[in-house]
Design a protein around this motif. Structure first.
Motif, PDB file in Angstrom:
ATOM      1  N   LEU A  10      60.481  21.734  -5.880  1.00 52.81           N
ATOM      2  CA  LEU A  10      61.373  22.869  -6.033  1.00 52.81           C
ATOM      3  C   LEU A  10      61.227  23.446  -7.438  1.00 52.81           C
ATOM      4  N   ALA A  11      61.068  24.739  -7.541  1.00 52.77           N
ATOM      5  CA  ALA A  11      61.013  25.370  -8.861  1.00 52.77           C
ATOM      6  C   ALA A  11      62.389  25.278  -9.529  1.00 52.77           C
ATOM      7  N   GLU A  12      62.393  24.934 -10.793  1.00 53.73           N
ATOM      8  CA  GLU A  12      63.651  24.920 -11.559  1.00 53.73           C
ATOM      9  C   GLU A  12      63.880  26.322 -12.111  1.00 53.73           C
ATOM     10  N   LEU A  13      64.943  26.946 -11.689  1.00 52.93           N
ATOM     11  CA  LEU A  13      65.202  28.327 -12.090  1.00 52.93           C
ATOM     12  C   LEU A  13      65.354  28.442 -13.605  1.00 52.93           C
ATOM     13  N   SER A  14      64.726  29.445 -14.173  1.00 47.25           N
ATOM     14  CA  SER A  14      64.840  29.676 -15.606  1.00 47.25           C
ATOM     15  C   SER A  14      66.238  30.199 -15.942  1.00 47.25           C
ATOM     16  N   GLU A  15      66.624  30.078 -17.197  1.00 44.91           N
ATOM     17  CA  GLU A  15      67.935  30.577 -17.627  1.00 44.91           C
ATOM     18  C   GLU A  15      68.062  32.076 -17.379  1.00 44.91           C
ATOM     19  N   ARG A  16      66.989  32.800 -17.602  1.00 43.46           N
ATOM     20  CA  ARG A  16      67.039  34.248 -17.385  1.00 43.46           C
ATOM     21  C   ARG A  16      67.237  34.562 -15.913  1.00 43.46           C
ATOM     22  N   ALA A  17      66.541  33.833 -15.033  1.00 43.58           N
ATOM     23  CA  ALA A  17      66.696  34.076 -13.600  1.00 43.58           C
ATOM     24  C   ALA A  17      68.128  33.794 -13.153  1.00 43.58           C
ATOM     25  N   ILE A  18      68.707  32.686 -13.659  1.00 45.71           N
ATOM     26  CA  ILE A  18      70.085  32.349 -13.287  1.00 45.71           C
ATOM     27  C   ILE A  18      71.044  33.419 -13.776  1.00 45.71           C
ATOM     28  N   ALA A  19      70.828  33.893 -14.990  1.00 44.58           N
ATOM     29  CA  ALA A  19      71.711  34.937 -15.534  1.00 44.58           C
ATOM     30  C   ALA A  19      71.629  36.206 -14.698  1.00 44.58           C
ATOM     31  N   ASN A  20      70.433  36.595 -14.309  1.00 43.92           N
ATOM     32  CA  ASN A  20      70.274  37.806 -13.499  1.00 43.92           C
ATOM     33  C   ASN A  20      70.873  37.633 -12.106  1.00 43.92           C
ATOM     34  N   LEU A  21      70.713  36.435 -11.552  1.00 45.05           N
ATOM     35  CA  LEU A  21      71.298  36.175 -10.236  1.00 45.05           C
ATOM     36  C   LEU A  21      72.826  36.150 -10.314  1.00 45.05           C
ATOM     37  N   ASN A  22      73.362  35.655 -11.419  1.00 50.35           N
ATOM     38  CA  ASN A  22      74.823  35.662 -11.599  1.00 50.35           C
ATOM     39  C   ASN A  22      75.379  37.082 -11.568  1.00 50.35           C
ATOM     40  N   GLN A  23      74.624  37.997 -12.136  1.00 47.13           N
ATOM     41  CA  GLN A  23      75.067  39.395 -12.147  1.00 47.13           C
ATOM     42  C   GLN A  23      74.947  40.027 -10.768  1.00 47.13           C
ATOM     43  N   ASP A  33      63.267  40.015  -6.106  1.00 46.99           N
ATOM     44  CA  ASP A  33      62.654  40.566  -7.315  1.00 46.99           C
ATOM     45  C   ASP A  33      62.906  39.646  -8.510  1.00 46.99           C
ATOM     46  N   ILE A  34      64.123  39.133  -8.617  1.00 48.52           N
ATOM     47  CA  ILE A  34      64.452  38.218  -9.726  1.00 48.52           C
ATOM     48  C   ILE A  34      63.672  36.918  -9.597  1.00 48.52           C
ATOM     49  N   ALA A  35      63.660  36.361  -8.393  1.00 49.67           N
ATOM     50  CA  ALA A  35      62.978  35.084  -8.193  1.00 49.67           C
ATOM     51  C   ALA A  35      61.478  35.212  -8.412  1.00 49.67           C
ATOM     52  N   ALA A  36      60.904  36.333  -8.007  1.00 48.27           N
ATOM     53  CA  ALA A  36      59.466  36.528  -8.142  1.00 48.27           C
ATOM     54  C   ALA A  36      59.033  36.612  -9.599  1.00 48.27           C
TER      55      ALA A  36
END
Length: 936
Positions: free
Chosen positions: A344-357, A385-388
């Protein structure tokens, strides 16, 4: 090779390769004769003829039957010799005993291809095997290539050729299918018609008397209509041919195989730990990994992978991001992913922040990304788009379950549009799009969305665990291919002059002359030491007094081990005594070992003059086991010959079975990948505060060990167990015990097993002197030569580049890693590249002055040559010498012709060719063709 790198010579090679392909007569014949054609309803002869005439393939069909004037309304002929036109392909459906004579007649008539559908050959016993031998001998007289016997036949759906007795015709497509099972062929054919799967070729190979895996992979690799190749395999047969063809083709077309017999019990060898561990199916996996072939477990996986690898880019790593609107399917996909080797890919901090929004507050906040059941198409697209864009992700899996707020069709439309936009945006960018898979779960509600995704090149799967498993396969395939052409480091011990080969030969021949197959521990360690492998100091004592004296010289504490020519596992019979601290302990240990051997059952009385099991003891220092116990070994596989083993060692080596298998010869990259397959590898890198082992040195040790295996063909099995690995020692590795088993005395040199992969051809290595007195070495190219090749290209003038490639090419393109690795990491069974290597006498630095290459055309005895000499070293006789040596290679390989195309302006190269006996012919306004008959 990318178009930018291709010279007219390269393109001419492709044309020759296609036009001279010997299987062309089988797959695209202009005329076909059915020998044994008949009107009898339900017969194979009638079915084959009907299949040929009911599907237009653009050629003529001739029934051959001496008892009929016509068959199915078509004029029949009594023999192949009476057919009024040249025949490309014959299909034989006669009883087995009559087939050899028919093949004789075909050879006389100039037929180039045959499919023998008849059964009753080696599968029926010795008489059938003898018939096969006759057929092959007679076919060789006329270069007649044969598929079968005992096969279903061949289809070329793209041309309409149906040379089988199957009940239906396969759909046209881009998958080449080859099967050893005719029954499976018919089952796959039925399935493919239902699933709308199309084929570029559909082949039943039967007994593979002549045409084998390698021939067919080469043909489909050259075929522009074939995008992927799938195999159902029961046996390898010619391992070297298969590996060579697969390794070459897998770089451009995926090869997926399902191999029957994975769970069959492997034969166990009584004398070797390695033999007990290296089961044939494990070796097969190692072989597939070595040549870039992907092995799958089910028939559905076979075609799933053919589809996805043709549609999607390969992942660059094992980490998958799962995006779903339901938690359960995401968990199932995760389980399947981890179980099959993905991560499983570990989501980056930036990806998590964007997904939170983007997402509601109670989204999963991790991977799998649960975007919740009320997700609309826009939420899917934005989350994708965020995950990619997450750098931690190597691929994406989109899961959709039909819920109240879900619109499967519109979501698919959004996904399709996103993929198309990303594809256009990255065409000129350095970053590559990641593979995207989809699981649209449900029936009729998701059908339209599924169809839309499939048309957009996004593979869809009914179940998310299937999709996750497919991604793991994709990563495994990518990993295997990457390993083929990673540039290894040059082994520190690449200079083999230090190896004491005469000593090794003396030890082995002395044992063979005495009728022995088992070397003593002392002899085994002498051989290892001769190859520069680290062994513990070992003395020999034949009496108690000798043992005491030897122990004193070595220093206490010591170990005593049984010295025997017949007993292989010493600890099993009380033949090992540890931690002996003084002379009294040594004497007692000696007597204990002698008594243990004497208590064994006597040798069978029918054995004349049996060797004495007790010859004394070996004495060696008591080494503190403060490191890791490893095993390195080699044993024989029935299909692939010698194999190399690495893993956790010690007394419980067979219990833990922590091991990896590889095919020799090894380089440092292959050695590291082999080590990485074991559990002990994690510990060797350092664990729980313990410092790491010198892994680079261990790579070198494995490379040198594989060299021993390659060169010493009389060795049948060999173990270094335990090999002690320590991190804080001047000598980080030490073989505490060794065992070598030789082939039986009645085995002759020509009967020794052949290596599955042709080793480095050191016979073509020798010194030479340029006209200006510079001493150089001319040798075959090595994978490690990529940096030297880069430097060579930096020395080339525009004229030299133009003469070689027929147009100018940028340096960055000529020295691209993907290109140079293919030129340096070659298959010596298919091509030869000789380099001129200059070693600076003061600095020891190497420089490549020139390279000459000879590439054999598939399925022929012809080859093309190419030559490149640094501008600074032209006019020194180097080009002439290299080409002269390539001609010798051609003679050694039994080639018939060698040729090349040369620019008319390149007068220097033309003079070299004329000097060596080539004939020159102007074939275009600015191109000359140079040709020589090699063994004239």
């Amino acid at each position: 090779m990318p178009e930018a790198f291709r010279s007219a010579t390269d393109k001419a090679y492709d044309v020759l390769r296609t036009e001279h392909q010997p299987l062309k007569a089988i797959f695209t014949p202009k005329s076909v004769a059915v020998i044994g054609a008949t009107d009898r309803v339900g017969s194979v002869g009638r079915t084959v003829l009907w299949n040929l005439i009911s599907h237009s393939f653009g050629g003529t069909v001739f029934p051959v039957n001496p008892k009929r004037h016509s068959v199915l309304g078509i004029k029949a002929y009594p023999t192949i010799a009476t057919v009024p036109e040249p025949v490309d392909l014959v299909i034989v459906v006669l009883p087995a005993p009559s087939v050899p004579d028919v093949i004789d007649e075909c050879v006389e008539a100039g037929v180039k291809g045959a499919i023998i559908i008849s059964a009753g050959f080696k599968e029926s016993g010795q008489a059938g095997a003898a018939l096969e031998a006759q057929i092959l001998e007679r076919a060789r007289r006329g270069n007649l290539r044969i598929i079968g016997p005992n096969c279903l036949g061949v289809m070329n759906p793209l041309t309409g050729l149906n040379a089988t007795f199957a009940g239906a015709m396969a759909r046209p497509g881009n998958v080449g299918f080859i099967s050893q099972s005719g029954a499976l062929c018919t089952a796959i054919l039925d399935w493919s018609l239902q699933e709308n799967v199309g084929f570029s070729a559909f082949v039943s190979v039967g007994s593979m008397l002549d045409v084998g895996w390698g021939d067919l992979i080469d043909y489909l690799g050259d075929d522009p209509h074939t995008h992927s190749i799938v195999l159902y395999m029961e046996a390898i047969a010619d391992a070297r041919s298969f590996l060579s063809a697969a390794r070459e083709v897998a770089l451009t077309k995926p090869i997926i195989v399902i191999k029957a017999g994975r769970t069959a019990a492997a034969a166990k060898a009584a004398t070797s730990h390695t033999g007990a561990l290296a089961g044939s199916d494990v070796v097969l996996d190692a072989a597939f990994n070595r040549c870039g072939v992907l092995r799958v477990d089910t028939i559905s996986d076979l075609f799933d992978m053919a589809e996805v690898l043709a549609k999607q880019r390969r992942p660059q790593g094992p980490c998958l991001t799962i995006l779903t609107n339901a938690g359960g399917p995401g968990v199932l996909a995760t389980d399947a992913l981890i179980a099959t080797g993905g991560e499983l890919a570990e989501l980056s901090e930036r990806a998590i922040a964007n997904l939170n929004q983007l997402l509601p507050a109670h989204w999963s906040h991790g991977n799998p990304i649960d975007i919740l059941g009320d997700a609309d198409p826009q939420r899917y697209a934005s989350a994708l788009d965020i995950a990619a864009q997450d750098p931690n992700s190597d691929g994406l899996l989109m899961i959709l379950t039909p819920q109240a707020m879900t619109d499967p069709t519109q979501t698919a439309e959004q996904l399709k549009a996103y993929v198309e936009d990303r594809s256009e945006a990255t065409q000129t960018a350095s970053s590559k799009p990641k593979p995207i898979l989809a699981s649209w779960m449900g029936g009729a509600d998701v059908a339209a969305g599924e169809a839309m995704l499939n048309q957009a090149g996004i593979p869809t799967y009914a179940y998310p665990d299937t999709a996750a498993r497919v991604f793991s396969y994709m990563w495994r395939y990518s990993y295997n291919l990457r390993g083929l052409y990673e540039t290894p480091t040059l082994a520190e011990n690449a200079d083999t002059e230090s190896i004491d080969r005469p000593l090794v030969e003396t030890i082995i021949q002395t044992a063979r002359q005495a009728g022995r197959t088992l070397l003593t521990e002392v002899e085994s360690k002498q051989i290892l030491k001769a190859y520069g492998l680290p062994v513990v100091e070992t003395g020999v004592a034949k009496t108690e007094e000798d043992a005491v004296q030897c122990a004193g010289a070595i220093g206490y504490p010591v170990v005593l081990k049984l010295l025997s020519q017949t007993i292989t596992h010493k600890s099993d019979v009380g033949g090992v005594q540890l931690n002996l601290v003084d002379a009294a302990a040594v004497k007692k240990a000696y007597r204990t070992i002698a008594a243990s051997v004497a208590a064994l059952s006597p040798h069978p009385p029918f054995l004349p003059d049996p060797p004495t099991p007790f010859l004394g003891v070996t004495v060696q220092p008591m080494i503190k086991l403060d490191g890791y116990e490893l095993i390195i070994g080699s044993s024989l596989d029935s299909q692939f010959g010698p194999v190399v083993l690495f893993g956790s060692g010690g007394q419980l080596v067979e219990v833990f079975e922590d091991r990896a298998i590889a095919l020799p010869p090894l380089n440092t990259t292959l050695a590291r990948r082999m080590m990485a397959q074991t559990h002990i590898y994690r510990a060797l890198k350092g664990v729980r505060g313990r410092p790491p082992i010198d892994l680079a040195a261990l790579e070198q040790l494995l490379v040198r060990f594989s060299q021993l295996v390659v060169e010493q063909r009389w060795i049948k099995e060999i173990d270094l167990n335990p090999l002690l690995a320590r991190s804080q020692e001047s000598s980080p590795f030490l073989a505490l015990d060794a065992r070598i088993v030789l082939h039986e005395p009645d085995v002759h040199l020509n009967e020794l097993p052949k290596l599955a992969i042709r080793p480095y051809p050191s016979q073509y290595l020798s010194a030479w002197t340029l006209k200006n007195g510079t001493s150089i070495t001319i040798r075959p190219i090595r994978p490690e030569d990529e940096p030297l090749m880069v430097q060579l290209h930096k020395t080339l003038s525009e004229q030299s580049v133009y003469f070689r490639y027929f147009h100018l090419i940028k340096l960055s393109q000529r020295t691209a890693h993907d290109r140079l690795t293919r030129l340096c990491f070659i298959d010596y069974d298919r091509e030869m590249a000789l380099v001129a290597d200059y070693k600076h006498p003061d600095t020891g630095a190497h420089e490549m002055l020139a390279v000459a290459r000879l590439s054999q055309l598939h399925g022929t005895r012809e080859a093309e040559f190419a030559l490149l000499v640094s501008d600074r070293y032209q006019c020194q006789g180097l080009g002439t010498e290299l080409l002269k040596r390539l001609l010798q290679v051609g003679r050694d390989e039994q080639l018939e012709y060698i040729h090349a195309e040369i620019l008319a302006d390149n007068s220097a190269m033309q003079r070299v060719c004329e000097k060596l006996g080539f004939s020159l012919q102007l074939i275009e306004a600015d191109i000359m063709k140079a040709t020589i008959e090699v063994n004239q």
